[in-house]
Design an enzyme around this catalytic site. Structure first.
Site, PDB file in Angstrom:
ATOM      1  N   LYS A   1      -8.168  -3.171  15.147  1.00 19.43           N
ATOM      2  CA  LYS A   1      -7.086  -3.993  15.715  1.00 19.43           C
ATOM      3  C   LYS A   1      -7.631  -4.840  16.873  1.00 19.43           C
ATOM      4  CE  LYS A   1      -3.264  -4.152  14.868  1.00 19.43           C
ATOM      5  NZ  LYS A   1      -2.469  -4.951  13.890  1.00 19.43           N
TER       6      LYS A   1
ATOM      7  N   TYR B   1      -9.371   2.707  13.774  1.00 22.14           N
ATOM      8  CA  TYR B   1      -8.125   1.922  13.732  1.00 22.14           C
ATOM      9  C   TYR B   1      -8.052   0.964  14.922  1.00 22.14           C
ATOM     10  CZ  TYR B   1      -3.230   0.839  14.795  1.00 22.14           C
ATOM     11  OH  TYR B   1      -2.069   0.182  15.138  1.00 22.14           O
ATOM     12  N   SER B   2      -8.169   1.517  16.147  1.00 21.09           N
ATOM     13  CA  SER B   2      -7.974   0.650  17.319  1.00 21.09           C
ATOM     14  C   SER B   2      -9.101  -0.373  17.440  1.00 21.09           C
ATOM     15  CB  SER B   2      -7.814   1.466  18.596  1.00 21.09           C
ATOM     16  OG  SER B   2      -8.859   2.388  18.753  1.00 21.09           O
TER      17      SER B   2
ATOM     18  N   ILE C   1      -3.099  -9.832   1.921  1.00 19.47           N
ATOM     19  CA  ILE C   1      -3.465 -10.869   2.905  1.00 19.47           C
ATOM     20  C   ILE C   1      -4.944 -11.253   2.808  1.00 19.47           C
ATOM     21  CG2 ILE C   1      -1.631 -10.467   4.609  1.00 19.47           C
ATOM     22  CD1 ILE C   1      -3.824  -8.887   6.252  1.00 19.47           C
TER      23      ILE C   1
ATOM     24  N   THR D   1      -1.516  -3.348  19.019  1.00 22.29           N
ATOM     25  CA  THR D   1      -1.226  -2.033  19.598  1.00 22.29           C
ATOM     26  C   THR D   1      -1.828  -1.897  20.996  1.00 22.29           C
ATOM     27  OG1 THR D   1      -1.864   0.283  19.362  1.00 22.29           O
ATOM     28  CG2 THR D   1      -3.270  -1.273  18.281  1.00 22.29           C
ATOM     29  N   ASP D   2      -1.276  -0.976  21.792  1.00 19.68           N
ATOM     30  CA  ASP D   2      -1.876  -0.693  23.110  1.00 19.68           C
ATOM     31  C   ASP D   2      -3.148   0.145  22.966  1.00 19.68           C
ATOM     32  OD1 ASP D   2      -0.717   1.721  22.371  1.00 19.68           O
ATOM     33  OD2 ASP D   2       0.278   2.084  24.284  1.00 19.68           O
ATOM     34  N   GLU D   3      -3.405   0.651  21.735  1.00 15.76           N
ATOM     35  CA  GLU D   3      -4.591   1.500  21.552  1.00 15.76           C
ATOM     36  C   GLU D   3      -5.890   0.705  21.734  1.00 15.76           C
ATOM     37  OE1 GLU D   3      -4.424   4.396  18.383  1.00 15.76           O
ATOM     38  OE2 GLU D   3      -2.246   4.313  18.371  1.00 15.76           O
TER      39      GLU D   3
ATOM     40  N   THR E   1       0.878  -1.175   0.000  1.00 19.46           N
ATOM     41  CA  THR E   1       0.000   0.000   0.000  1.00 19.46           C
ATOM     42  C   THR E   1       0.915   1.224   0.000  1.00 19.46           C
ATOM     43  OG1 THR E   1       0.018   0.237   2.406  1.00 19.46           O
ATOM     44  CG2 THR E   1      -1.666  -1.228   1.468  1.00 19.46           C
TER      45      THR E   1
ATOM     46  N   LYS F   1       3.425  10.343  10.272  1.00 17.90           N
ATOM     47  CA  LYS F   1       3.362  10.138  11.722  1.00 17.90           C
ATOM     48  C   LYS F   1       4.123  11.257  12.438  1.00 17.90           C
ATOM     49  CE  LYS F   1       1.194   6.155  11.158  1.00 17.90           C
ATOM     50  NZ  LYS F   1       1.489   4.771  11.317  1.00 17.90           N
ATOM     51  N   LEU F   2       3.755  11.518  13.694  1.00 18.71           N
ATOM     52  CA  LEU F   2       4.189  12.737  14.387  1.00 18.71           C
ATOM     53  C   LEU F   2       5.695  13.022  14.295  1.00 18.71           C
ATOM     54  CD1 LEU F   2       3.380  15.127  16.305  1.00 18.71           C
ATOM     55  CD2 LEU F   2       4.034  13.632  18.192  1.00 18.71           C
TER      56      LEU F   2
ATOM     57  N   LEU G   1       2.166  -8.527  10.743  1.00 20.09           N
ATOM     58  CA  LEU G   1       2.184  -7.076  10.982  1.00 20.09           C
ATOM     59  C   LEU G   1       1.375  -6.294   9.959  1.00 20.09           C
ATOM     60  CD1 LEU G   1       5.505  -8.100  11.516  1.00 20.09           C
ATOM     61  CD2 LEU G   1       5.363  -5.889  12.641  1.00 20.09           C
ATOM     62  N   ALA G   2       0.989  -6.929   8.837  1.00 17.87           N
ATOM     63  CA  ALA G   2       0.285  -6.178   7.778  1.00 17.87           C
ATOM     64  C   ALA G   2      -0.984  -5.551   8.358  1.00 17.87           C
ATOM     65  CB  ALA G   2      -0.064  -7.105   6.624  1.00 17.87           C
TER      66      ALA G   2
ATOM     67  N   PRO H   1       2.505  20.971  13.210  1.00 19.84           N
ATOM     68  CA  PRO H   1       1.151  20.908  13.778  1.00 19.84           C
ATOM     69  C   PRO H   1       1.093  20.054  15.043  1.00 19.84           C
ATOM     70  CG  PRO H   1       1.338  19.491  11.835  1.00 19.84           C
ATOM     71  CD  PRO H   1       2.668  20.133  12.018  1.00 19.84           C
TER      72      PRO H   1
HETATM   73  P1  NAD Z   1       2.868   0.509   8.419  1.00 17.12           P
HETATM   74  O1  NAD Z   1       1.612   1.213   8.027  1.00 17.12           O
HETATM   75  O2  NAD Z   1       4.156   1.256   8.368  1.00 17.12           O
HETATM   76  O3  NAD Z   1       3.066  -0.801   7.521  1.00 17.12           O
HETATM   77  C1  NAD Z   1       2.009  -1.667   7.208  1.00 17.12           C
HETATM   78  C2  NAD Z   1       2.480  -2.585   6.083  1.00 17.12           C
HETATM   79  O4  NAD Z   1       1.415  -3.506   5.799  1.00 17.12           O
HETATM   80  C3  NAD Z   1       2.796  -1.848   4.780  1.00 17.12           C
HETATM   81  O5  NAD Z   1       4.020  -2.318   4.248  1.00 17.12           O
HETATM   82  C4  NAD Z   1       1.625  -2.200   3.867  1.00 17.12           C
HETATM   83  O6  NAD Z   1       1.983  -2.243   2.496  1.00 17.12           O
HETATM   84  C5  NAD Z   1       1.242  -3.582   4.392  1.00 17.12           C
HETATM   85  N1  NAD Z   1      -0.163  -3.909   4.125  1.00 17.12           N
HETATM   86  C6  NAD Z   1      -1.251  -3.141   4.383  1.00 17.12           C
HETATM   87  N2  NAD Z   1      -2.371  -3.759   3.983  1.00 17.12           N
HETATM   88  C7  NAD Z   1      -1.981  -4.963   3.467  1.00 17.12           C
HETATM   89  C8  NAD Z   1      -2.687  -6.055   2.899  1.00 17.12           C
HETATM   90  N3  NAD Z   1      -4.024  -6.042   2.755  1.00 17.12           N
HETATM   91  N4  NAD Z   1      -1.975  -7.133   2.480  1.00 17.12           N
HETATM   92  C9  NAD Z   1      -0.615  -7.152   2.599  1.00 17.12           C
HETATM   93  N5  NAD Z   1       0.099  -6.140   3.121  1.00 17.12           N
HETATM   94  C10 NAD Z   1      -0.577  -5.059   3.557  1.00 17.12           C
HETATM   95  O7  NAD Z   1       2.585  -0.055   9.872  1.00 17.12           O
HETATM   96  P2  NAD Z   1       3.595  -0.211  11.106  1.00 17.12           P
HETATM   97  O8  NAD Z   1       3.645   1.069  11.840  1.00 17.12           O
HETATM   98  O9  NAD Z   1       4.833  -0.862  10.639  1.00 17.12           O
HETATM   99  O10 NAD Z   1       2.760  -1.238  11.997  1.00 17.12           O
HETATM  100  C11 NAD Z   1       2.881  -2.637  11.814  1.00 17.12           C
HETATM  101  C12 NAD Z   1       1.970  -3.357  12.787  1.00 17.12           C
HETATM  102  O11 NAD Z   1       2.310  -3.002  14.117  1.00 17.12           O
HETATM  103  C13 NAD Z   1       0.492  -2.993  12.609  1.00 17.12           C
HETATM  104  O12 NAD Z   1      -0.262  -4.162  12.776  1.00 17.12           O
HETATM  105  C14 NAD Z   1       0.216  -2.008  13.728  1.00 17.12           C
HETATM  106  O13 NAD Z   1      -1.125  -2.096  14.144  1.00 17.12           O
HETATM  107  C15 NAD Z   1       1.164  -2.501  14.800  1.00 17.12           C
HETATM  108  N6  NAD Z   1       1.638  -1.476  15.741  1.00 17.12           N
HETATM  109  C16 NAD Z   1       2.167  -0.291  15.278  1.00 17.12           C
HETATM  110  C17 NAD Z   1       2.651   0.645  16.192  1.00 17.12           C
HETATM  111  C18 NAD Z   1       3.299   1.933  15.730  1.00 17.12           C
HETATM  112  O14 NAD Z   1       3.626   2.796  16.566  1.00 17.12           O
HETATM  113  N7  NAD Z   1       3.548   2.135  14.439  1.00 17.12           N
HETATM  114  C19 NAD Z   1       2.599   0.379  17.556  1.00 17.12           C
HETATM  115  C20 NAD Z   1       2.051  -0.831  17.982  1.00 17.12           C
HETATM  116  C21 NAD Z   1       1.594  -1.751  17.073  1.00 17.12           C
END
Ligand code: NAD
Length: 354
Positions: free
Chosen positions: A163, A159-160, A59, A133-135, A35, A198-199, A80-81, A214
């Site tokens: 998840k 989102y949360s 997926i 996530t903790d959210e 994506t 992201k921030l 993680l996707a 912002p």
């Molecule tokens: P990200 O948005 O940077 O990456 C998500 C990846 O998933 C991308 O490479 C995207 O191409 C892929 N993707 C999305 N939809 C897809 C699909 N349908 N099929 C295959 N691939 C797909 O996210 P991130 O920040 O790396 O987070 C990864 C995981 O960790 C997520 O599940 C998120 O909920 C969790 N998480 C993130 C944080 C954070 O602070 N970023 C904290 C805790 C948990």
């Protein structure tokens, strides 16, 4: 072992893959549909490894996922996707329902069929590790409470909520079908290769371009920050040593108000990028307070004592050292973020780039 990582072209997934390739002997298959958040440039340092492969698959596509399972024969799936940006989930929740809920369900069903057909020794070894996530816990209003693995779910954003749904599905596939799962819930990550919506990366890049920084509301929202490489180490530990059916909270003991984070970045930039854009006397003068996000959670804070006690994981970076590394990384890696900002990273994946 063969480790299938979904979402491996994203921020955290790419850190997990870099860690697996650089610091272990496992074979890795990155399953990612790319994506806007997926960026293969985050994997250049492992791209040539014989132990790393990439497959561009959604997926939600069960047949394609099943084919990957039967060919790669994973011992561990690290899932993680996801769609991961809260603001985008408010503007358009559909993709979050599709990938985070339907996608996780599709992966679980394909994993269940694959796992049932394994020989008993392989079945014992197999793990489905769901990364969350903790959210999902909602927010905290006191100053001392922490999210534990027993905190009831109360998600606030699309989102949360998506998840949280996926976490429930994963646990149900363990309880009902016996699929060997582990779940982790982590606080906010930051570090290199973070998408600039992201921030932290947004503030760094806006500041060096002399654009407004912002800050939602008055910037009093508290987040518990964890350096992404510490998260990646924790995830590999849970995937390989975690107990089946268990949940582990992961966090960095770094509670900061958003405004403090933005001010800390401005302070680091004064030191690391003293030549400022025209008209900017101090980076902090660019801070601009904007209307708060609807439903914005006030405070997140994680009790990570279970993973520390049971698996011996502790974060290596303090917020100060991790933030300094992050700011320096963005200053040193203009090529990576420039391609994201001008959109050319998406052309490269289609073979249309230079
Ligand atoms: P990200 O948005 O940077 O990456 C998500 C990846 O998933 C991308 O490479 C995207 O191409 C892929 N993707 C999305 N939809 C897809 C699909 N349908 N099929 C295959 N691939 C797909 O996210 P991130 O920040 O790396 O987070 C990864 C995981 O960790 C997520 O599940 C998120 O909920 C969790 N998480 C993130 C944080 C954070 O602070 N970023 C904290 C805790 C948990």
């Amino acid at each position: 072992m063969n480790v299938l990582v979904t979402g491996g072209a994203g921020f955290i997934g790419s850190a997990v893959i870099r860690h697996l390739i650089n610091d272990s002997t496992h074979n890795v298959l990155n399953l990612d549909c790319l994506t806007y958040a997926g960026n293969l440039a985050s994997l250049v340092e492992v791209d040539r490894s014989e132990r790393y492969n990439f497959s561009q698959i959604d997926i939600c596509n069960k047949e394609a996922v099943k084919k990957v399972f039967s060919e790669f024969k994973p011992d561990i799936i690290m899932h993680l996707a996801a769609e991961s940006h809260v603001d985008r989930s408010i503007d358009g929740p559909a993709a979050f329902i599709q990938t985070n809920i339907v996608g996780t369900y599709t992966l679980l069903e394909a994993a269940r069929e694959y796992w049932k057909a394994l020989e008993p020794a392989k079945q014992q070894l197999f793990r489905f590790h769901h990364i969350s996530t903790d959210e999902v816990y909602g927010d905290l209003h006191g100053t001392d409470d922490l999210f534990t693995e027993e905190t009831p779910y109360a998600p606030s954003s699309p989102y949360s909520a998506s998840k949280a749904s996926s976490d429930h599905l994963v646990r149900a596939w363990n309880r009902t079908f016996g699929l060997p799962v582990v779940v982790t819930n982590c606080s906010n990550n930051y570090g290199p290769y973070h998408f600039p919506e992201k921030l932290i990366p947004l503030v760094i890049l806006n500041a060096i371009h002399g654009k407004p920084l912002p800050v939602y509301g008055e910037g009093n929202q508290i987040r518990d920050w964890l350096f992404v490489e510490d998260h990646a180490r924790a995830l590999v530990k849970v995937a390989t040593e975690g107990k089946v059916g268990e949940t582990y909270n992961i966090g960095g003991h770094n509670e900061k108000r958003n405004i403090e984070v933005v001010q800390a970045i401005c302070g680091l930039l004064e030191e690391l990028a003293p030549v400022k854009p025209e008209g900017v006397e101090h980076y902090a003068n660019l801070i601009t307070f904007v209307k708060d996000r609807p439903g914005h959670d006030l405070r997140y804070a994680i009790d990570a004592s279970k993973i520390e006690r049971e698996l011996g994981w502790v974060p290596e970076e303090s917020f100060e050292t991790g933030l300094r590394k992050t700011v320096q990384w963005y200053l040193n890696n203009k090529g990576w973020w420039q391609a994201v900002l001008d959109g050319s990273y998406q052309l490269e994946r289609l073979g249309q780039g230079e």
